[in-house]
Design an enzyme around this catalytic site. Structure first.
Site, mmCIF file in Angstrom:
data_model
loop_
_atom_site.group_PDB
_atom_site.id
_atom_site.type_symbol
_atom_site.label_atom_id
_atom_site.label_comp_id
_atom_site.label_asym_id
_atom_site.label_seq_id
_atom_site.Cartn_x
_atom_site.Cartn_y
_atom_site.Cartn_z
ATOM 1 N N ASP A 150 -6.741 -5.474 4.471
ATOM 2 C CA ASP A 150 -7.771 -4.913 3.582
ATOM 3 C C ASP A 150 -8.668 -5.829 3.006
ATOM 4 O O ASP A 150 -9.774 -5.633 3.130
ATOM 5 C CB ASP A 150 -6.853 -4.224 2.392
ATOM 6 N N ASP A 154 -3.836 -17.661 3.221
ATOM 7 C CA ASP A 154 -4.807 -18.586 2.581
ATOM 8 C C ASP A 154 -5.502 -19.341 3.259
ATOM 9 O O ASP A 154 -6.639 -19.553 3.200
ATOM 10 C CB ASP A 154 -3.790 -19.277 1.295
ATOM 11 N N TYR A 172 0.845 -1.252 0.037
ATOM 12 C CA TYR A 172 -0.097 0.087 -0.209
ATOM 13 C C TYR A 172 0.898 1.228 0.022
ATOM 14 O O TYR A 172 0.199 2.532 -0.251
ATOM 15 C CB TYR A 172 -0.960 0.056 1.169
#
Ligand code: NAI
Length: 330
Positions: free
Chosen positions: A227, A203, A123
């Site tokens: 996010d 995951d 980010y």
């Protein structure tokens, strides 16, 4: 009277912030709203999407309530949201995800708090075009930022009687960057013997969240995973219309919903103001107005219990009907 910066945003922003201001006003709490505009609409007049006056206002008032602001995709100006977090060093993104009354979801009793690092990772926006067919993006993880977010997560857990903090990484593949985040978690967690610690790969976390979310308590994640996972968690409790958020730094805090400006339903009196209202309730608790926060929350829950809901939750109430119903409960 408490002075709070209010960023009305764009898209559905003005509709839902109007609703929330009316509800807070009806609760009897007097707030001196310092209204500030930002985003595409101010570029024409002021040249930038986030003028300095907005930052000055938040720095002075210490607290802001923010409705969503549109970010152009793939081109155009840098996200106002990302800039705000960076300029004010709002390093902790806090997203509590808890089932609401009468909002039907796949799972019951979900109660997860997502703590997302807010200032670095992919980010940071450090990208370059290597040639016509190749682009690079740099993932930055620092010890300073990782340690303070992990500490924030553990302090939050202690303060709010939570049992476990789980760190989420992909440190098996990104051994240096995610490895550093994990290392900071292991070191900082030693100072919190009363809290359970857990480590999981992102995951696996996603799979577990959609199969058995009740096993999770507080999650702490680097920016990008945070996010994505916080939207997943928003889905578990009824979608973006109900998911609240806060960006907290050492000096100030900006409370905002997880969702964006929803241009597809802009101006149609359809938007659900619950996510912004829940964010505002957290904000009132943050400034110590707990009794007003509790009353507003009770009125919101009673309204939902009566089956009054906006379209995103399967109901047929408009934004203004839903708002009026909450005000009647108050
Ligand atoms: P979005 O969250 O605006 O919308 C996704 C879907 O959820 C849409 O179908 C929308 O109608 C629905 N939705 C969202 N909030 C709702 C609400 N309160 N009530 C009822 N339905 C709601 O996400 P999208 O479309 O990806 O982004 C639109 C714009 O918002 C983009 O420019 C994006 O950059 C910006 N954005 C801004 C954020 C912020 O200001 N913090 C956060 C996320 C996105």
């Amino acid at each position: 009277m408490t002075r709070i910066t209010l960023i009305n945003g764009d898209g559905i922003g003005p509709e839902i912030s109007d609703a929330v201001v009316k509800i807070i006003d009806a609760s009897g709490l007097k707030i001196d709203w310092d209204v500030q505009t930002a985003g595409a609409d101010v570029i024409e007049k002021e040249g930038v999407p986030l003028p300095n006056r907005v930052l000055t206002s938040i720095r002075a008032n210490k607290v802001a309530l923010k409705a969503p602001v549109t970010t152009p995709i793939g081109k155009g100006f840098r996200s106002v949201n990302v800039q705000l977090r960076k300029e004010l060093d709002l390093y902790a993104n806090l997203r509590p995800c808890k089932n609401l009354p009468n909002v039907k979801t796949k799972f019951e009793d979900v109660d997860i708090v997502v703590v997302r690092e807010n200032t670095e990772d992919l980010y940071a926006g450090i990208e370059r075009q290597v040639d016509d067919d190749t682009a690079e993006s740099i993932k930055v993880i620092t010890r300073k930022a990782s340690e303070r977010i992990v500490k924030f997560a553990f302090d939050y857990a202690v303060k709010n009687n939570r049992k476990e903090v789980c760190v989420v990484t992909k440190a098996n593949i990104m051994k240096l960057s995610d490895g550093l985040f994990l290392d900071c978690f292991r070191k900082v967690s030693e100072g919190y013997p009363q809290i359970n610690k857990r480590e999981i790969l992102v995951d696996n976390l996603c799979m577990q969240l959609v199969q058995n979310p009740n096993q999770f308590d507080v999650l702490v994640l680097p920016n990008l995973y945070g996010d994505i996972v916080s939207d997943l968690c928003a889905g578990l409790i009824g979608g973006l219309g109900v998911a609240q958020g806060a960006n907290i730094g050492l000096d100030c805090a900006v409370f905002e919903p997880v969702h964006g400006s929803a241009p597809d339903i802009k101006g149609q009196n359809k938007a659900n103001p619950t996510a912004l209202l829940m964010s505002a309730i957290e904000m009132l608790k943050y400034i110590g107005e707990n009794s007003y926060a509790d009353n507003i929350e009770k009125a919101l829950f009673k309204t939902l219990e009566k089956g009054i809901r906006t379209a995103d939750l399967g109901g047929n109430a408009s934004t203004s009907e839903f708002t009026d119903a909450i005000i009647r409960e108050l």
